[in-house]
Design a protein around this motif. Structure first.
Motif, PDB file in Angstrom:
ATOM      1  N   THR A   1       0.913  -1.239   0.179  1.00 35.85           N
ATOM      2  CA  THR A   1       0.038   0.121   0.106  1.00 35.85           C
ATOM      3  C   THR A   1       0.856   1.291  -0.002  1.00 35.85           C
ATOM      4  O   THR A   1       0.383   2.313  -0.315  1.00 35.85           O
ATOM      5  N   GLU A   2       2.293   0.993   0.317  1.00 42.15           N
ATOM      6  CA  GLU A   2       2.993   2.289   0.354  1.00 42.15           C
ATOM      7  C   GLU A   2       3.656   2.610  -1.039  1.00 42.15           C
ATOM      8  O   GLU A   2       4.862   2.671  -1.167  1.00 42.15           O
ATOM      9  N   GLN A   3       2.833   2.506  -2.149  1.00 45.91           N
ATOM     10  CA  GLN A   3       3.524   2.756  -3.378  1.00 45.91           C
ATOM     11  C   GLN A   3       4.314   4.062  -3.543  1.00 45.91           C
ATOM     12  O   GLN A   3       5.130   4.341  -4.269  1.00 45.91           O
ATOM     13  N   ALA A   4       3.828   5.034  -2.918  1.00 43.66           N
ATOM     14  CA  ALA A   4       4.494   6.466  -3.147  1.00 43.66           C
ATOM     15  C   ALA A   4       5.853   6.372  -2.737  1.00 43.66           C
ATOM     16  O   ALA A   4       6.695   6.906  -3.302  1.00 43.66           O
ATOM     17  N   ALA A   5       6.239   5.525  -1.820  1.00 43.15           N
ATOM     18  CA  ALA A   5       7.593   5.310  -1.219  1.00 43.15           C
ATOM     19  C   ALA A   5       8.487   4.533  -2.203  1.00 43.15           C
ATOM     20  O   ALA A   5       9.675   4.356  -1.825  1.00 43.15           O
ATOM     21  N   LEU A   6       8.020   3.871  -2.940  1.00 46.45           N
ATOM     22  CA  LEU A   6       8.797   2.759  -3.786  1.00 46.45           C
ATOM     23  C   LEU A   6       9.662   3.698  -4.969  1.00 46.45           C
ATOM     24  O   LEU A   6       9.315   4.694  -5.307  1.00 46.45           O
ATOM     25  N   ASP A   7      10.704   2.821  -5.010  1.00 50.92           N
ATOM     26  CA  ASP A   7      11.623   3.576  -6.098  1.00 50.92           C
ATOM     27  C   ASP A   7      10.996   3.450  -7.527  1.00 50.92           C
ATOM     28  O   ASP A   7       9.914   2.526  -7.839  1.00 50.92           O
ATOM     29  N   SER A   8      11.443   4.187  -8.473  1.00 50.87           N
ATOM     30  CA  SER A   8      10.635   4.250 -10.022  1.00 50.87           C
ATOM     31  C   SER A   8      11.763   3.834 -10.724  1.00 50.87           C
ATOM     32  O   SER A   8      12.893   4.040 -10.893  1.00 50.87           O
ATOM     33  N   ILE A   9      11.099   2.933 -11.985  1.00 52.65           N
ATOM     34  CA  ILE A   9      11.963   2.510 -13.015  1.00 52.65           C
ATOM     35  C   ILE A   9      11.838   3.597 -14.108  1.00 52.65           C
ATOM     36  O   ILE A   9      10.860   3.802 -14.609  1.00 52.65           O
ATOM     37  N   HIS A  10      13.046   4.423 -14.068  1.00 54.32           N
ATOM     38  CA  HIS A  10      13.083   5.465 -14.995  1.00 54.32           C
ATOM     39  C   HIS A  10      13.231   5.031 -16.590  1.00 54.32           C
ATOM     40  O   HIS A  10      12.297   5.611 -17.420  1.00 54.32           O
ATOM     41  N   HIS A  11      13.710   4.058 -16.979  1.00 51.91           N
ATOM     42  CA  HIS A  11      13.751   3.650 -18.238  1.00 51.91           C
ATOM     43  C   HIS A  11      14.520   2.167 -18.217  1.00 51.91           C
ATOM     44  O   HIS A  11      15.130   1.631 -17.349  1.00 51.91           O
ATOM     45  N   LEU A  12      14.227   1.409 -19.406  1.00 53.30           N
ATOM     46  CA  LEU A  12      14.844   0.125 -19.562  1.00 53.30           C
ATOM     47  C   LEU A  12      15.442   0.254 -20.932  1.00 53.30           C
ATOM     48  O   LEU A  12      14.878   0.712 -22.139  1.00 53.30           O
ATOM     49  N   ALA A  13      16.654  -0.154 -20.996  1.00 53.11           N
ATOM     50  CA  ALA A  13      17.359  -0.009 -22.134  1.00 53.11           C
ATOM     51  C   ALA A  13      17.648  -1.438 -23.078  1.00 53.11           C
ATOM     52  O   ALA A  13      18.218  -2.385 -22.298  1.00 53.11           O
ATOM     53  N   ILE A  14      17.280  -1.414 -24.298  1.00 48.63           N
ATOM     54  CA  ILE A  14      17.771  -2.693 -25.000  1.00 48.63           C
ATOM     55  C   ILE A  14      18.588  -2.313 -26.159  1.00 48.63           C
ATOM     56  O   ILE A  14      18.358  -1.332 -26.658  1.00 48.63           O
ATOM     57  N   VAL A  15      19.258  -3.449 -26.707  1.00 48.18           N
ATOM     58  CA  VAL A  15      20.197  -3.143 -27.675  1.00 48.18           C
ATOM     59  C   VAL A  15      19.591  -3.433 -29.197  1.00 48.18           C
ATOM     60  O   VAL A  15      18.922  -4.620 -29.241  1.00 48.18           O
ATOM     61  N   VAL A  16      19.764  -2.324 -30.089  1.00 45.99           N
ATOM     62  CA  VAL A  16      19.216  -2.760 -31.297  1.00 45.99           C
ATOM     63  C   VAL A  16      20.508  -2.292 -32.391  1.00 45.99           C
ATOM     64  O   VAL A  16      21.287  -1.640 -32.042  1.00 45.99           O
ATOM     65  N   THR A  17      20.316  -2.713 -33.542  1.00 46.04           N
ATOM     66  CA  THR A  17      21.283  -2.552 -34.544  1.00 46.04           C
ATOM     67  C   THR A  17      20.887  -1.186 -35.250  1.00 46.04           C
ATOM     68  O   THR A  17      22.158  -0.857 -35.819  1.00 46.04           O
ATOM     69  N   ASP A  18      19.956  -1.014 -35.597  1.00 50.31           N
ATOM     70  CA  ASP A  18      19.409   0.113 -36.403  1.00 50.31           C
ATOM     71  C   ASP A  18      18.291   0.788 -35.800  1.00 50.31           C
ATOM     72  O   ASP A  18      16.969   0.513 -35.732  1.00 50.31           O
ATOM     73  N   VAL A  19      18.962   2.018 -35.292  1.00 53.65           N
ATOM     74  CA  VAL A  19      17.952   2.861 -34.350  1.00 53.65           C
ATOM     75  C   VAL A  19      16.714   3.470 -35.187  1.00 53.65           C
ATOM     76  O   VAL A  19      15.535   3.049 -34.598  1.00 53.65           O
ATOM     77  N   ALA A  20      16.816   3.776 -36.347  1.00 52.74           N
ATOM     78  CA  ALA A  20      15.638   4.279 -37.210  1.00 52.74           C
ATOM     79  C   ALA A  20      14.657   2.847 -37.305  1.00 52.74           C
ATOM     80  O   ALA A  20      13.411   3.312 -37.319  1.00 52.74           O
ATOM     81  N   ALA A  21      15.193   1.909 -37.845  1.00 50.06           N
ATOM     82  CA  ALA A  21      14.415   1.001 -38.009  1.00 50.06           C
ATOM     83  C   ALA A  21      13.606   0.487 -37.048  1.00 50.06           C
ATOM     84  O   ALA A  21      12.219  -0.058 -36.793  1.00 50.06           O
TER      85      ALA A  21
END
Lengths: 109, 109
Positions: free
Chosen positions: A8-28
């Protein structure tokens, strides 16, 4: 340690700002993610892109830049090591969990 | 396609339900994550655990169970293939992005 095991103490939990995955062609990959998901392109160049989802963001990075990782905003990130200031102004340090999964410990602001 | 490139339309964006990373010892990893983050243990057994963060959840899974993946709640998940109902009641199908990153396309309810 016993941090906020009461869900119930959700406000006190840490936040996941981003997750990063590897790709070979950013535009694609940006095109593929936009075709398959409702997400917004927050940033994009030839080396990485940031996709905004409703509750967190996904970074698409080329192999030379970063490992796949999870960026988590924490109190006192410097407890994990000296912080580096990045091109987007965030400050963080990379740490591995016991199995070698890469975590980016991010200062809150 | 042009899905919600206006970042003001946050309510319409898809949500990242969880991200799953592979660990070798679930109990040890749960202890490590609880020692280092403010997160709550939503579920735990010998084969996997679910850690709740403020904005999304992190699943810790042993290698035999699942690949590392990102679970995303989408409209009409069945457009990606036949849905499987899991032990926790969720319905989803696994898909790879163009670089082989595993994504779990999850029905919203």
């Amino acid at each position: 340690m016993d941090h906020n095991t009461d869900t119930t103490e959700q406000a006190a939990l840490d936040s996941i700002h981003h997750l990063a995955i590897v790709v070979t062609d950013v535009a694609a990959s940006v095109a593929w993610y936009q075709a398959n998901f409702k997400c917004a392109v927050t940033y994009q160049d030839a080396t990485w892109a940031l996709l905004k989802f409703a509750n967190t963001s996904m970074a698409l990075v080329i192999p030379a830049q970063h490992p796949p990782h999870i960026g988590i905003q924490v109190d006192d990130a410097a407890r994990f090591g000296p912080l580096t200031t990045h091109r987007d102004g965030t400050r963080s340090v990379y740490v591995n969990d016991p199995d070698g999964n890469a975590l980016e410990m991010m200062a809150r602001a």
